[in-house]
Design a protein around this motif. Sequence first.
Motif: not given
Lengths: 223, 223
Positions: A212, A219, B17-18, B21, B24-25, B28, B150, B181-184, B201
């Motif tokens: 991972x 995302x 979406x926030x 988030x 979703x990570x 996935x 963000x 994580x939210x901000x990738x 993760x």
Amino acid sequence: MSYKIGLIRVLTTKKTEILLSHQKIIQNNFPEFEIETKCIQDQFEGIHDEKTLNIAFPKIVKLAKEWEKNIDGLIISCAGDPAVEHLRKILSVPVVGAGVSAACMSLNFGKKVGIIGIEQYPPKSYEEILKDRLFAYELPEGVVTTNDLQTDQGRESITNSAKNLKSIGCDVITFACTGLSTTGAATLLKDIGLPVVDAVMAEGAMMKFMLMEKNKKVVDRNV
Amino acid sequence: MSYKIGLIRVLTTKKTEILLSHQKIIQNNFPEFEIETKCIQDQFEGIHDEKTLNIAFPKIVKLAKEWEKNIDGLIISCAGDPAVEHLRKILSVPVVGAGVSAACMSLNFGKKVGIIGIEQYPPKSYEEILKDRLFAYELPEGVVTTNDLQTDQGRESITNSAKNLKSIGCDVITFACTGLSTTGAATLLKDIGLPVVDAVMAEGAMMKFMLMEKNKKVVDRNV
């Protein structure tokens, strides 16, 4: 998405059910892994001291290097983490060791970690990672090599060791030999009343996390 | 086998979406998890100091207790691990916190862990678990709450913090705020040349391992 995982056993065995026992534990939990197992040669008592570790080391490195181009990740299924640090420097795929993985996972479960292993002392990764949370260590009575864990007597000794660890206040039991996984000790101890960190389960989960991390499958921003 | 996982966000948000988030990570990477996300109320700046932690604590406990009977596991998706220790004592399902999980996973990757967070100091689980491997800490410039991560400026500050950590010799970068994580940020740092431990993760992988441990899904003896 599936991954090809190579798993190295440091115990030489001709018995298929013994050879594949670790692979099966991991595959039961991670169907996305396509695992192949190979064992090093002429090591019928596995690794149980410095001498047997030194003999195994170059065999593991040779096998790993030959295998690298056909796999997405490599598991060294031994709690002594033989050659793991070295292989991480020279291979391009994630390399996981059972000992480091089990020690890392233990810290999630408790502050007084009780360890069961087959050497006189816990493997060094347990000491380095757990530090003062390494509360107690048990070598089950009558056990010298991983093969001694597979008998009825060995299994009785494991249960006694676990009870000892519980009686002195450990809040988690962690395995420091993957032979404990082969003999199904996590199931054996399922009613002990403490979490049990199986080193083969831990190496599987750590391989998953390393993949991972490598693939950064997160995302996109705010999506 | 699939599991119903509840995920608690400590940031109140109306933006789907926030809100989703983190879910979703994890989804996935672990399609076997059926995740539902809920956020605590009236906490639009999340948790970023002792005061906001104390306000959030009872809200998290209430939400968790109401949810317990409908889930197989609970994730508190915050690196401060608010209420995690308390909930582990009173709930019957595995409870995972982002901070403990990220700290545990970091130990697999390096000996000089560099941390990026949003408070003046790293959350306590990082100090307790990493001990002398907690090598350095960075609070990205201009960041006070998770919302500041963000923005474009926040993301630039994160990159600068990561570069600072690398320049002083850190061998792994670990996030101490799930807003990263939210901000990738893991994707943002994918070319930094160091492993990056994303706390969302990590909490996903730790939940998987806790469910494996609970279910002791190992092979039977020698089979």
